[in-house]
Scaffold this motif. Structure first.
Motif, PDB file in Angstrom:
ATOM      1  N   MET A 167       0.907  -1.246   0.003  1.00 17.04           N
ATOM      2  CA  MET A 167      -0.156  -0.091  -0.177  1.00 17.04           C
ATOM      3  C   MET A 167       0.845   1.291   0.039  1.00 17.04           C
ATOM      4  O   MET A 167       1.869   1.131   0.458  1.00 17.04           O
ATOM      5  CB  MET A 167      -0.776  -0.078   1.274  1.00 17.04           C
ATOM      6  N   SER A 168       0.211   2.280  -0.446  1.00 20.03           N
ATOM      7  CA  SER A 168       0.951   3.676  -0.459  1.00 20.03           C
ATOM      8  C   SER A 168       0.241   4.856  -0.164  1.00 20.03           C
ATOM      9  O   SER A 168      -0.918   4.530  -0.517  1.00 20.03           O
ATOM     10  CB  SER A 168       2.016   3.679  -2.002  1.00 20.03           C
ATOM     11  N   ILE A 169       0.766   5.618   0.177  1.00 23.07           N
ATOM     12  CA  ILE A 169       0.174   6.961   0.406  1.00 23.07           C
ATOM     13  C   ILE A 169       0.130   7.972  -0.896  1.00 23.07           C
ATOM     14  O   ILE A 169       1.264   8.206  -1.317  1.00 23.07           O
ATOM     15  CB  ILE A 169       0.762   7.854   1.753  1.00 23.07           C
ATOM     16  N   LEU A 170      -0.866   8.206  -1.253  1.00 22.17           N
ATOM     17  CA  LEU A 170      -1.124   9.025  -2.410  1.00 22.17           C
ATOM     18  C   LEU A 170      -1.280  10.491  -2.082  1.00 22.17           C
ATOM     19  O   LEU A 170      -1.489  10.899  -1.094  1.00 22.17           O
ATOM     20  CB  LEU A 170      -2.185   8.600  -3.231  1.00 22.17           C
ATOM     21  N   LYS A 171      -0.980  11.250  -3.127  1.00 22.14           N
ATOM     22  CA  LYS A 171      -0.922  12.764  -3.206  1.00 22.14           C
ATOM     23  C   LYS A 171      -2.081  13.094  -3.235  1.00 22.14           C
ATOM     24  O   LYS A 171      -2.794  12.874  -4.241  1.00 22.14           O
ATOM     25  CB  LYS A 171       0.121  13.303  -4.200  1.00 22.14           C
ATOM     26  N   ILE A 172      -2.651  13.992  -2.076  1.00 27.00           N
ATOM     27  CA  ILE A 172      -3.931  14.649  -2.325  1.00 27.00           C
ATOM     28  C   ILE A 172      -3.803  15.902  -2.983  1.00 27.00           C
ATOM     29  O   ILE A 172      -3.077  16.841  -2.571  1.00 27.00           O
ATOM     30  CB  ILE A 172      -4.532  14.854  -1.036  1.00 27.00           C
ATOM     31  N   VAL A 173      -4.740  16.147  -4.188  1.00 29.47           N
ATOM     32  CA  VAL A 173      -4.720  17.190  -4.956  1.00 29.47           C
ATOM     33  C   VAL A 173      -5.362  18.104  -4.193  1.00 29.47           C
ATOM     34  O   VAL A 173      -6.668  18.272  -3.109  1.00 29.47           O
ATOM     35  CB  VAL A 173      -5.150  17.146  -6.405  1.00 29.47           C
ATOM     36  N   ASN A 174      -5.158  19.668  -4.393  1.00 28.87           N
ATOM     37  CA  ASN A 174      -5.998  20.686  -3.640  1.00 28.87           C
ATOM     38  C   ASN A 174      -6.863  21.245  -4.622  1.00 28.87           C
ATOM     39  O   ASN A 174      -7.121  21.161  -5.810  1.00 28.87           O
ATOM     40  CB  ASN A 174      -5.038  21.785  -2.982  1.00 28.87           C
ATOM     41  N   CYS A 175      -7.922  22.110  -4.001  1.00 26.24           N
ATOM     42  CA  CYS A 175      -8.876  22.516  -4.870  1.00 26.24           C
ATOM     43  C   CYS A 175      -8.799  23.265  -6.009  1.00 26.24           C
ATOM     44  O   CYS A 175      -9.717  23.516  -6.662  1.00 26.24           O
ATOM     45  CB  CYS A 175      -9.941  23.456  -3.762  1.00 26.24           C
ATOM     46  N   LEU A 176      -7.672  23.622  -6.342  1.00 26.60           N
ATOM     47  CA  LEU A 176      -7.306  24.495  -7.503  1.00 26.60           C
ATOM     48  C   LEU A 176      -7.229  23.640  -8.628  1.00 26.60           C
ATOM     49  O   LEU A 176      -7.092  23.822  -9.797  1.00 26.60           O
ATOM     50  CB  LEU A 176      -5.958  25.496  -7.200  1.00 26.60           C
ATOM     51  N   ASP A 177      -7.001  22.255  -8.287  1.00 28.51           N
ATOM     52  CA  ASP A 177      -6.734  21.258  -9.519  1.00 28.51           C
ATOM     53  C   ASP A 177      -8.209  21.032 -10.277  1.00 28.51           C
ATOM     54  O   ASP A 177      -9.054  20.720  -9.763  1.00 28.51           O
ATOM     55  CB  ASP A 177      -6.267  19.999  -8.898  1.00 28.51           C
ATOM     56  N   PRO A 178      -8.172  21.483 -11.480  1.00 27.03           N
ATOM     57  CA  PRO A 178      -9.371  20.925 -12.406  1.00 27.03           C
ATOM     58  C   PRO A 178     -10.071  19.629 -12.213  1.00 27.03           C
ATOM     59  O   PRO A 178     -11.138  19.440 -12.339  1.00 27.03           O
ATOM     60  CB  PRO A 178      -8.961  21.330 -14.022  1.00 27.03           C
ATOM     61  N   VAL A 179      -9.264  18.675 -11.675  1.00 26.12           N
ATOM     62  CA  VAL A 179      -9.936  17.222 -11.643  1.00 26.12           C
ATOM     63  C   VAL A 179     -11.113  17.170 -10.683  1.00 26.12           C
ATOM     64  O   VAL A 179     -11.757  16.323 -10.903  1.00 26.12           O
ATOM     65  CB  VAL A 179      -8.716  16.351 -11.471  1.00 26.12           C
ATOM     66  N   LEU A 180     -11.029  18.096  -9.895  1.00 23.08           N
ATOM     67  CA  LEU A 180     -11.837  18.187  -8.720  1.00 23.08           C
ATOM     68  C   LEU A 180     -13.247  18.836  -9.019  1.00 23.08           C
ATOM     69  O   LEU A 180     -14.233  19.035  -8.629  1.00 23.08           O
ATOM     70  CB  LEU A 180     -11.403  18.976  -7.444  1.00 23.08           C
ATOM     71  N   ARG A 181     -13.033  19.296 -10.632  1.00 19.10           N
ATOM     72  CA  ARG A 181     -14.283  20.131 -11.097  1.00 19.10           C
ATOM     73  C   ARG A 181     -15.032  19.421 -12.068  1.00 19.10           C
ATOM     74  O   ARG A 181     -16.140  19.934 -12.647  1.00 19.10           O
ATOM     75  CB  ARG A 181     -13.802  21.360 -11.190  1.00 19.10           C
ATOM     76  N   LYS A 182     -14.419  18.320 -12.175  1.00 20.12           N
ATOM     77  CA  LYS A 182     -15.085  17.440 -13.420  1.00 20.12           C
ATOM     78  C   LYS A 182     -15.930  16.196 -12.603  1.00 20.12           C
ATOM     79  O   LYS A 182     -15.564  15.739 -11.771  1.00 20.12           O
ATOM     80  CB  LYS A 182     -14.228  16.678 -14.194  1.00 20.12           C
ATOM     81  N   MET A 184     -19.786  12.158  -2.050  1.00 22.48           N
ATOM     82  CA  MET A 184     -20.610  12.061  -3.410  1.00 22.48           C
ATOM     83  C   MET A 184     -20.414  13.491  -3.924  1.00 22.48           C
ATOM     84  O   MET A 184     -20.474  13.259  -5.356  1.00 22.48           O
ATOM     85  CB  MET A 184     -22.064  12.004  -2.753  1.00 22.48           C
ATOM     86  N   ASP A 185     -20.575  14.464  -3.412  1.00 22.60           N
ATOM     87  CA  ASP A 185     -20.316  15.947  -4.209  1.00 22.60           C
ATOM     88  C   ASP A 185     -19.022  15.867  -4.767  1.00 22.60           C
ATOM     89  O   ASP A 185     -19.055  16.169  -6.077  1.00 22.60           O
ATOM     90  CB  ASP A 185     -20.407  16.965  -2.943  1.00 22.60           C
ATOM     91  N   HIS A 186     -17.825  15.310  -4.186  1.00 24.84           N
ATOM     92  CA  HIS A 186     -16.673  15.455  -4.963  1.00 24.84           C
ATOM     93  C   HIS A 186     -16.829  14.622  -6.472  1.00 24.84           C
ATOM     94  O   HIS A 186     -16.610  15.218  -7.292  1.00 24.84           O
ATOM     95  CB  HIS A 186     -15.728  14.566  -4.069  1.00 24.84           C
ATOM     96  N   LEU A 187     -17.759  13.578  -6.294  1.00 17.20           N
ATOM     97  CA  LEU A 187     -17.701  12.650  -7.459  1.00 17.20           C
ATOM     98  C   LEU A 187     -18.266  13.571  -8.814  1.00 17.20           C
ATOM     99  O   LEU A 187     -18.357  13.119  -9.937  1.00 17.20           O
ATOM    100  CB  LEU A 187     -18.327  11.267  -7.143  1.00 17.20           C
ATOM    101  N   GLU A 188     -19.283  14.452  -8.199  1.00 16.91           N
ATOM    102  CA  GLU A 188     -19.649  15.311  -9.224  1.00 16.91           C
ATOM    103  C   GLU A 188     -19.078  16.563  -9.461  1.00 16.91           C
ATOM    104  O   GLU A 188     -19.600  17.426 -10.111  1.00 16.91           O
ATOM    105  CB  GLU A 188     -21.301  15.541  -8.497  1.00 16.91           C
ATOM    106  N   GLY A 189     -18.014  16.881  -8.928  1.00 16.36           N
ATOM    107  CA  GLY A 189     -17.104  17.984  -9.325  1.00 16.36           C
ATOM    108  C   GLY A 189     -17.601  19.248  -8.239  1.00 16.36           C
ATOM    109  O   GLY A 189     -17.251  20.287  -8.521  1.00 16.36           O
ATOM    110  N   ILE A 190     -18.175  18.762  -7.074  1.00 18.96           N
ATOM    111  CA  ILE A 190     -18.721  19.825  -6.301  1.00 18.96           C
ATOM    112  C   ILE A 190     -17.936  19.981  -4.888  1.00 18.96           C
ATOM    113  O   ILE A 190     -17.477  18.916  -4.463  1.00 18.96           O
ATOM    114  CB  ILE A 190     -20.073  19.614  -5.964  1.00 18.96           C
ATOM    115  N   LEU A 191     -17.527  21.075  -4.513  1.00 22.57           N
ATOM    116  CA  LEU A 191     -16.906  21.388  -3.341  1.00 22.57           C
ATOM    117  C   LEU A 191     -17.728  21.861  -2.207  1.00 22.57           C
ATOM    118  O   LEU A 191     -18.674  22.363  -2.624  1.00 22.57           O
ATOM    119  CB  LEU A 191     -15.518  22.357  -3.440  1.00 22.57           C
TER     120      LEU A 191
END
Ligand code: ZN
Length: 173
Positions: free
Chosen positions: A1-16, A137-144
């Motif tokens: 197992m490994s610890i992954l990097k958590i992206v911050n809210c400026l990353d567009p992947v969180l808006r898709k 659930m909101d994250h999966l829909e691109g909502i913060l």
């Protein structure tokens, strides 16, 4: 197992909106394990795949939230199938470190999805766990979470976050 990097809210992947998962394979199982490890290391009570840069519909949450016990669960292609009552409480996000706000959520939530064996999952929740499920659930829909606030409040928090980000970069120099 490994610890992954958590992206911050400026990353567009969180808006898709994340893609529905069609194949449950070993790769997905590894992702789920890494997400659970990453969630506990943060530390946090829930994590959505796009927070580690993967735009797929998979979340992990700790059912032991608010207790001493760790009880992680992985839900693939989750859907909220029922919402009841209201709660208002402080909420934060691993992708928006050190920023918190009072957010109104349903107090009881039913979620359905699939587990890593492809079996149907139905999860009833209330309080903190219900809040975490709605947040992921909101994250999966691109909502913060701050999208739930007024534009003025959101603007204040965004400025605070950007200032904090600068300070964090300064710290690491
Ligand atoms: Zn979050």
């Amino acid at each position: 197992m490994s610890i992954l990097k958590i992206v911050n809210c400026l990353d567009p992947v969180l808006r898709k909106a994340c893609k529905e998962i069609e194949n449950i394979d070993g790769e997905l199982s590894t992702l789920s394990q890494d997400m659970i490890e990453t969630m506990y290391a943060a530390p946090g009570a829930g994590l959505a795949a796009n927070q580690v840069g993967v735009s797929s519909q998979i979340i992990v949450v700790d059912r032991g939230i608010g207790t001493e016990k760790k009880d992680p669960i992985t839900i693939i292609n989750p859907k909220i199938t029922a919402m009841e009552e209201e709660q208002i409480g402080e909420e934060g996000c691993l992708s928006i470190p050190d920023i918190f706000a009072e957010i109104k959520r349903a107090n009881r939530v039913e979620m359905k999805g699939v587990d890593l064996d492809g079996n149907d999952v139905r999860l009833e929740s209330e309080g903190y766990l219900a809040r975490a499920l709605q947040h992921e659930m909101d994250h999966l829909e691109g909502i913060l979470f701050w999208d739930k606030l007024s534009q003025v409040k959101r603007g204040i928090l965004k400025r605070r976050f950007k200032k904090r980000l600068k300070e964090m970069k300064g710290d690491s120099k």
